[in-house]
Structure formats: structure tokens, C-alpha cells
Write a protein that holds these residues in place. Structure first.
Motif, PDB file in Angstrom:
ATOM      1  N   LEU A  63       0.858  -1.185   0.000  1.00  0.00           N
ATOM      2  CA  LEU A  63       0.000   0.000   0.000  1.00  0.00           C
ATOM      3  C   LEU A  63       0.894   1.235   0.000  1.00  0.00           C
ATOM      4  CD1 LEU A  63      -2.544  -1.135   2.723  1.00  0.00           C
ATOM      5  CD2 LEU A  63      -2.923  -1.067   0.272  1.00  0.00           C
ATOM      6  N   ARG A  77       0.557   4.325   0.514  1.00  0.00           N
ATOM      7  CA  ARG A  77       0.363   5.345   1.544  1.00  0.00           C
ATOM      8  C   ARG A  77       0.319   4.741   2.950  1.00  0.00           C
ATOM      9  NH1 ARG A  77       1.528  10.014  -0.944  1.00  0.00           N
ATOM     10  NH2 ARG A  77       0.451  10.129  -2.914  1.00  0.00           N
ATOM     11  N   TRP A  78       0.917   3.565   3.118  1.00  0.00           N
ATOM     12  CA  TRP A  78       0.866   2.856   4.396  1.00  0.00           C
ATOM     13  C   TRP A  78       1.384   3.725   5.548  1.00  0.00           C
ATOM     14  CZ3 TRP A  78      -1.364  -1.531   5.911  1.00  0.00           C
ATOM     15  CH2 TRP A  78      -0.967  -2.097   7.115  1.00  0.00           C
ATOM     16  N   ARG A  79       2.461   4.445   5.314  1.00  0.00           N
ATOM     17  CA  ARG A  79       3.049   5.227   6.407  1.00  0.00           C
ATOM     18  C   ARG A  79       2.191   6.429   6.791  1.00  0.00           C
ATOM     19  NH1 ARG A  79       8.206   8.194   3.590  1.00  0.00           N
ATOM     20  NH2 ARG A  79       7.119   8.755   1.672  1.00  0.00           N
ATOM     21  N   TYR A  80       1.263   6.819   5.930  1.00  0.00           N
ATOM     22  CA  TYR A  80       0.387   7.946   6.245  1.00  0.00           C
ATOM     23  C   TYR A  80      -0.932   7.501   6.879  1.00  0.00           C
ATOM     24  CZ  TYR A  80       3.640  10.360   3.222  1.00  0.00           C
ATOM     25  OH  TYR A  80       4.778  10.860   2.663  1.00  0.00           O
ATOM     26  N   MET A  81      -1.154   6.195   6.933  1.00  0.00           N
ATOM     27  CA  MET A  81      -2.399   5.675   7.509  1.00  0.00           C
ATOM     28  C   MET A  81      -2.310   5.718   9.034  1.00  0.00           C
ATOM     29  SD  MET A  81      -2.950   2.380   5.022  1.00  0.00           S
ATOM     30  CE  MET A  81      -4.389   1.764   5.833  1.00  0.00           C
ATOM     31  N   THR A  82      -3.442   5.888   9.663  1.00  0.00           N
ATOM     32  CA  THR A  82      -3.476   5.850  11.119  1.00  0.00           C
ATOM     33  C   THR A  82      -3.250   4.404  11.579  1.00  0.00           C
ATOM     34  OG1 THR A  82      -5.848   5.446  11.214  1.00  0.00           O
ATOM     35  CG2 THR A  82      -5.138   7.751  11.178  1.00  0.00           C
ATOM     36  N   SER A 132      -6.275   2.274  11.020  1.00  0.00           N
ATOM     37  CA  SER A 132      -6.471   1.911   9.617  1.00  0.00           C
ATOM     38  C   SER A 132      -5.501   0.821   9.191  1.00  0.00           C
ATOM     39  CB  SER A 132      -6.268   3.127   8.718  1.00  0.00           C
ATOM     40  OG  SER A 132      -7.224   4.107   9.005  1.00  0.00           O
ATOM     41  N   GLN A 133      -4.282   0.873   9.692  1.00  0.00           N
ATOM     42  CA  GLN A 133      -3.309  -0.168   9.379  1.00  0.00           C
ATOM     43  C   GLN A 133      -3.750  -1.518   9.935  1.00  0.00           C
ATOM     44  OE1 GLN A 133       0.450   1.183  10.865  1.00  0.00           O
ATOM     45  NE2 GLN A 133       0.804   2.543   9.118  1.00  0.00           N
ATOM     46  N   SER A 172      -6.826  -2.467  10.524  1.00  0.00           N
ATOM     47  CA  SER A 172      -7.975  -2.925   9.740  1.00  0.00           C
ATOM     48  C   SER A 172      -7.531  -3.495   8.394  1.00  0.00           C
ATOM     49  CB  SER A 172      -8.948  -1.773   9.510  1.00  0.00           C
ATOM     50  OG  SER A 172      -9.497  -1.345  10.722  1.00  0.00           O
ATOM     51  N   ALA A 173      -6.609  -2.826   7.733  1.00  0.00           N
ATOM     52  CA  ALA A 173      -6.120  -3.306   6.443  1.00  0.00           C
ATOM     53  C   ALA A 173      -5.384  -4.634   6.601  1.00  0.00           C
ATOM     54  CB  ALA A 173      -5.206  -2.261   5.813  1.00  0.00           C
TER      55      ALA A 173
END
Length: 57
Positions: free
Chosen positions: A4, A6-11, A14-15, A17-18
């Protein structure tokens, strides 16, 4: 390169959950390849999701 972009920008929520969704899809695909009954796969995933949810609180 991350799966992903934008993984490092996810909360963190959210990480989680993904990651949980990815593991669930992987388990379902693996179970279908091994030809396990779909009912057992769904029940197993539900128990796993409940266990993770209860462990967090």
C-alpha cells in the motif's frame, strides 16, 4: 516497495484494519485452495475477529 503506497500515512487503526482484512482474504483463499468447507472458514474467521477485538479492549 510497500504493498500500500500510503501505508506510512495511515493511522494505526487503519493499518490494523487493512492488515486484518488482508489476513482474512488470505485465509479464505488458502482454505478454498485446500477445499475446506466454507462454513468452517467463516466460523474460524469470526472467532479470530472476536478474539482480536476482545483482546484489544
Amino acid at each position: 516497495m510497500p504493498l500500500l503506497p500510503r501505508w506510512r500515512y495511515m493511522t494505526p487503526n487503519s493499518q490494523r484494519s487493512a492488515r486484518r482484512l488482508g489476513i482474512s482474504v488470505g485465509v479464505l483463499l488458502l482454505g478454498l485452495l485446500v477445499k475446506l468447507p466454507l462454513t468452517w472458514l467463516v466460523v474460524g474467521l469470526m472467532v479470530w475477529w472476536l478474539w482480536i477485538g476482545l483482546k484489544r479492549h
